[in-house]
Every structure is written in structure tokens, then in C-alpha cells.
Design a protein around this motif. Sequence first.
Motif, mmCIF file in Angstrom:
data_model
loop_
_atom_site.group_PDB
_atom_site.id
_atom_site.type_symbol
_atom_site.label_atom_id
_atom_site.label_comp_id
_atom_site.label_asym_id
_atom_site.label_seq_id
_atom_site.Cartn_x
_atom_site.Cartn_y
_atom_site.Cartn_z
ATOM 1 N N ASP A 327 1.140 -1.121 0.204
ATOM 2 C CA ASP A 327 0.119 -0.055 -0.010
ATOM 3 C C ASP A 327 1.150 1.306 0.045
ATOM 4 O OD1 ASP A 327 -1.779 1.855 0.129
ATOM 5 O OD2 ASP A 327 -2.630 1.312 2.274
ATOM 6 N N GLY A 329 1.805 5.190 -2.210
ATOM 7 C CA GLY A 329 1.551 5.961 -2.839
ATOM 8 C C GLY A 329 2.763 6.908 -3.708
ATOM 9 N N THR A 330 3.778 6.042 -3.648
ATOM 10 C CA THR A 330 5.082 6.456 -4.514
ATOM 11 C C THR A 330 5.582 5.458 -5.582
ATOM 12 O OG1 THR A 330 6.182 5.289 -2.767
ATOM 13 C CG2 THR A 330 5.964 7.481 -2.353
ATOM 14 N N SER A 352 3.910 10.192 -9.888
ATOM 15 C CA SER A 352 3.586 9.409 -8.789
ATOM 16 C C SER A 352 2.037 8.863 -8.770
ATOM 17 C CB SER A 352 3.905 9.673 -7.413
ATOM 18 O OG SER A 352 5.328 10.159 -7.464
ATOM 19 N N ALA A 354 -0.672 5.779 -6.740
ATOM 20 C CA ALA A 354 -0.848 4.850 -5.658
ATOM 21 C C ALA A 354 -1.228 3.487 -6.112
ATOM 22 C CB ALA A 354 -1.838 5.458 -4.389
ATOM 23 N N ASP A 356 -2.878 -0.156 -4.269
ATOM 24 C CA ASP A 356 -3.246 -0.862 -2.868
ATOM 25 C C ASP A 356 -3.605 -2.210 -3.280
ATOM 26 O OD1 ASP A 356 -4.234 -1.824 -0.433
ATOM 27 O OD2 ASP A 356 -5.631 -0.364 -0.435
ATOM 28 N N THR A 388 -6.133 2.413 4.194
ATOM 29 C CA THR A 388 -5.912 3.785 3.248
ATOM 30 C C THR A 388 -6.993 4.120 2.521
ATOM 31 O OG1 THR A 388 -3.556 3.380 3.251
ATOM 32 C CG2 THR A 388 -4.280 4.991 1.975
ATOM 33 N N ASN A 389 -7.740 3.082 1.811
ATOM 34 C CA ASN A 389 -8.756 3.338 1.049
ATOM 35 C C ASN A 389 -9.896 2.327 1.255
ATOM 36 O OD1 ASN A 389 -7.181 4.869 -1.137
ATOM 37 N ND2 ASN A 389 -6.033 2.788 -0.866
#
Length: 731
Positions: A327, A329-330, A352, A354, A356, A388-389
Motif C-alpha cells: 500500500d 503512494g510513491t 507518482s 498509488a 493498494d 488507506t482506501n
Amino acid sequence: ILGTDRFGNIGSFASSNNFTVDSKGPVVSAVSAVQIDSSNVTINYTLSDLTASGNFVDVEISSNGGSTWVVPTSSLTGNVGVGQSVGNKTITWNAGVDFSGQSQSDMRVRVSARDYFANQGAFVQSSNFILDTAGPVVSNISAIQNIGSTNLVVTYDLSDQTTSSLNVELQISEDGGSSWVVPTTSVIGEVGVGQTTGNGKTITWMADTDFDGIYSNTMQVRVRAIDSFSNQGDFATTANFTLDTANPTISNVTANQTVGSDSVVIHYDLSDDSSTNILVQLDISSNNGSSWSVATSTLAGNIGGGQTNGVNKTITWNADVDFNNQDLGTLKIRARAIDKFTNQGNYAQSASFAVDSKNPELVTVSELSSQPQGGDTSVIINGSFTETNPATNSLYIAVSGGAYGSATIGTGNTAVLNNQVVDTNTTLQGNDYISKLKIVETDLYNHSLINENISPTSVYKYVKPYTPAVPTVDNSTTTTVDIVVNKNSSEVSGLEYAIFENTTGKYVQADGTLGNNAVWQTGATWATLTVVGLSSPVSQYVFKTKSRNSSDVSHAVSSESSLSSGASAGNTAPTITVNSVSQTSGNNYVTINYSGTDLEANSVNLTTYQYSLNNVDWYTMTEKSGVGSNGVNNLIFSPTGTAYNFAWNAAADLSNVENAVVRIRLLANDTLLDGNLAIGPTFALDLRAPQITNVSASQNSASRQVTIEYDLADLTSTNLSVVLDISPDNG
């Protein structure tokens, strides 16, 4: 010379000096010929003759091994012609002038001389020699850039009388032959010096070295050769052909994970002059481009070989396989293309993005947040995840050891779930319990985690039973009552109950007495129980019941129901009837006569005794003692009614008042219940003295009578006493 005269006289000889006689032609020998450069042939010969000088040397040349001697010789120079001396001589023939464009292997030279005395020598021939004044011929030239290479391969045929030591030159044009300035520093193969004749000769030009980054369809190549005699052939030129050393371009690279899946969709634009059969390569970074080591085994779509130009080309990447349980985002994508000629473009990077591919993680185990009540059709639970999501949360409850019911959809887009109301799929009763519960959280990309609790906290898991119905209390005596436990109409049968007496704070025991500890029995066991040892009035005893959840074998207090409403034995509220109200004649107090009734003959107190001058505002009356008032406390109201008086000391509460519509009201309480609020009839209250005004006096004319006049006003309109005084001295 001897002379004889005519007489026959013979003289003596006279001799001359020595002199030379030459009647022999000059001799030419050692004739040879060799081509020394592109045009000139060197002819060597040796000339001998008695006459050492003044010889004329003649040269003839044959191109057919001496069959004929007709080759022009106008360009001869050197030891030829008149004035030649004997010795080793050299003649130069410029064959490029007299015999250009020729290539012969049976050339011959013959040389003769004629001396001063016209003695003609014989011709002497050379052996056959090679003459080459023709430039080498380049033919069948072609140029092609082969798939898989930036090199240009030039093929040609080369012919020349001289089969070796040829110098092959190559020139390249990018504008259809208008100019020939394209660099050729990188050519290799059969080019340059030392070449031999032959067919299918090849030259390779490393175009990406000399001509990188160019695409042109007006390229031409020309080739010529120079032989060992410096004969320069004509250029042979190709038709226009296409050369591609320009790199393909990838741009507009984007990447986004598809909602509901682990698929990352990558888009890019591809442009190349070749337009087809392009190889697209892609790398993935998980650290914003610091390194590019993320696996790409699942790439599919417009990736790899065979790609064509286009916009919004698509590649899919299965992050669940190549980047599982991550997970971040980079992430970044970089892509480049290599065309069919191995021109390799630069990498183009995405912004960049993300990814997941990770399931939610458990933070707090799902748990009940409050105790369910009998009659509930839902419970409240909590639970939390790390995600995160977050997307959806499905909540489930199992009741009393059964299977999970249907899902309740909880709050979405959150990983922290508080006070979630979950459908139990049934109406809970007092013997039910929550045997297990779970929350299934699913994130935006369809990863999920089951947060299950198979042993909820005992504080909340057992259903708090319905509050029982009010018990039945009747058949009272002065010291006993009968009581029957009544279950809630919605409650399951078979629960155990305890009976609580509210006034004493004690519990009914199995033998009917009151004790400190609760006794639990089913309603059927309690049956109709007589409670004994009570004090009169028994109506003061208020009985309540409660049940407990039979599934909780530990019998925790939390598994007990609330107490029912209270019931007592037949107590009725006292009632008051106001019989009469009047101001006592000649006094400033009011006598109130009333009757008090109580079916239980309980001792009662007057808790309200008030007056009002306007039937709106009420004030407490001050009792007047010593005039037969019965007070306000410990009054015994009989079932048939008891007469009482209350004396109101009106003068203590009011002054200078006249009011014809005064009211009083009374209320009694038997320590258990308030009675009715009894309001007496209106009455007149007079606490003000009569008022005499406008007094006048006059003696009647012709009389000793004096007439006195005045105005008299009072609430009491009759039976007033008027007192008159007379002063002879102005008062």
C-alpha cells in the motif's frame, strides 16, 4: 688515288685521311612497355648505331598483340623522334590522351630507328603488356537498412581490368542527391583501399554513429572505385531509400489502479517514423524513481514487440501478483520504445501514483458496544482496521449459537466503525445472547478482511430481558397481600424472576417473608404467593419484579432485566369535599367545613390549603388556632367520611381587603397518594371598615331641626351601625 695521264704516265698514289662509311641501319633492342599510372606508359629501349647521334626513333603501338599497329601515338614524349642518341632510352606515352577508356592485356610497342645516313633499322617489338585507362565499373548498387539494426548495408558489383588494389569510395546524400555531405566515418567492409573486383561486395555504414536521430526517405548512396593506375570510375547511385536512426517517442504516461481490482491501467502515446513493429519496454518504481525493481511479470496489452503508433495505448499490470500486500503512494512508471531498427527512445515517466494490493489490517477486534435489550432487532458494535482506501463494511450477528444472519451495510469509506447498528434478523428475547459477530471490511480495490469475534464480552453479549409487566397484588389484609408475577407479553416463557419490595428495599423470599437477598424462581414456581409480616397500611408496600437471562449461567447482574413498575395492595387516594366556607360574623377569620374520605382509613395530611382572590394566584392560608380548627396533620379520614374544620386567619394574610369572590382549595395525602384538589365555593371576605364620605349638616328653615347627610359604602350592604358625634367648637 692514282692518276694516269693521257700519255700513260702513271702517277703515284695519294691517300686521304681515314673516314667512316655507315651503310648499316641502327639497332633497337630490349624494348619493353609498362603502364605507370592512370594514363602514362613508359617505353624503354636500347639504341645502338655507328652514328652515335642524330638518329630518328619511330614508335608504333598495337592493341591486338601486333596484328595491327594503328593505336594513336600523338602523345609520345621523351626519346622519340629526331635527334636521338644511342644508349638506354625512355619514351612516355600518354595513353589517356591517345587511347583513353581502354582496358587491354595484349598491348605491344615496336620501336625502329633511322640514322643520319638514312640507314633504316628494323622494328623491335615488346612483349604484350597491360594497358588500363578505363575507370573501374561499379554496378548493381543497392542500400538497405535491415530490421533490427541502425546499420545501412550497401551492396555493389565491382569490375576492372585491374582486379586488385582498388580504392572504393562511398558518399551519402540525405536530400535525394542534391548534396553528398552526410558523414561516413563509420563505414566498414569492402570500402577504401585494397579492394578487389567481384560481385555482391558489401559496405556497412553505422548510421547511428554518423547520422543519429534522423529519419529521411530521400537518402541516396553512391559508390565509385579508383584502380591502381588511378583510373577513377563513375559513381553508381542508388534510388531514394528510407533511413531511420530517429528514436521512437513515448509521452503522456499515466497510471491508475482500477477501482474494484488489483489491475493498474497504464496509458501512453507512442510515436515513431517507422510506425510499426515497435518494442515497448516498461519499468516500475516503488520509491518515486530512485530504483526500478518492481516485478512486471503480469504486464499485458500494448507492451513488448509488435507495437504500432497511437495515442492512449493501454497496458495492464496485475499488482496483486507482482506487488502483493503493498500500500504505497510513491509508485512511478517509466516506458521507452525501440523501433525495428533498434533505435532506442528515452524513458518517459508517469507522475507518482498509488497502488493498494494490501488487505485491511485488524486494529481492534469487533465488539458489542452496549447490551441489547429484549425486543431489540439490532445491536450496536464497534471495530477498527488499518486501511488507506476503505470502501464498504458488512456487519453480521449470530444469535444464541445460530448461523450469521444477513449482512447489515455499515458506514462506508471508513476504517474506524463506532456505534454501528447491526440487524439481528430476529426479535431478541430474554434468553437470547450474541454468540459471535464479525465485520467484513472491503477496500476500494476489493481487498477484504474479516474481523470476527467468536467470544463477545459477557458484559454485553446476554440480552437484557424485557421489563416484566406489573405484578398483581391483591387480597390484602392488615399484614398480608397476595402477589402474582406477570411476564412481559412479548417475553419468552420459562425465565426466572425475583420480587422486590420497594419501600423496605428487600426481596420476597420463597416462604413469603421479606429478606435481603433475591430469590429467583420461574413464574410458575412463584405461582400465587402470600407475602406475610407486613405493617398496616399494607398499601404502603410497593412490589416490583425482574427477570434474568437464562443463558447466562454466571447470573451476572447485567443479565437481569430492569424492575417492573410497582404495584401495591388497593390503596386509594383520600378525597375532600368542601361543605361550606364563610367569614365568621364579627371576626376576621374564615371557617372552612369539609369532609375527608379514605377507603383504607389512612392517616392523612393536608398538603395544600390555599386561598385566591382572583382564581389565578393561590397562596397558603395561615391557620387560626383556638377557634376549633382541626389542624393539617394526622387527620383520620374514614371510609364513610369524617367532618373537619379549618380556620383561616385571613387577617394574618391580608389587610384592608374587600372581595366578594374569594376561593379556597384543599388537598390531602395519605403518605402514598395525593388526593383530589377540592375547591370551595366563592365567598365574601370583608377586612375593610365601612366608608362614610360627603358628610354635610344644615338647619332646616323655620325649624330647630338639623339635617345631616352622608354617603355610606361597605361590602356588607345591610345591618351596619352608624355612630354620630357633634362638636360645638369646630371639632
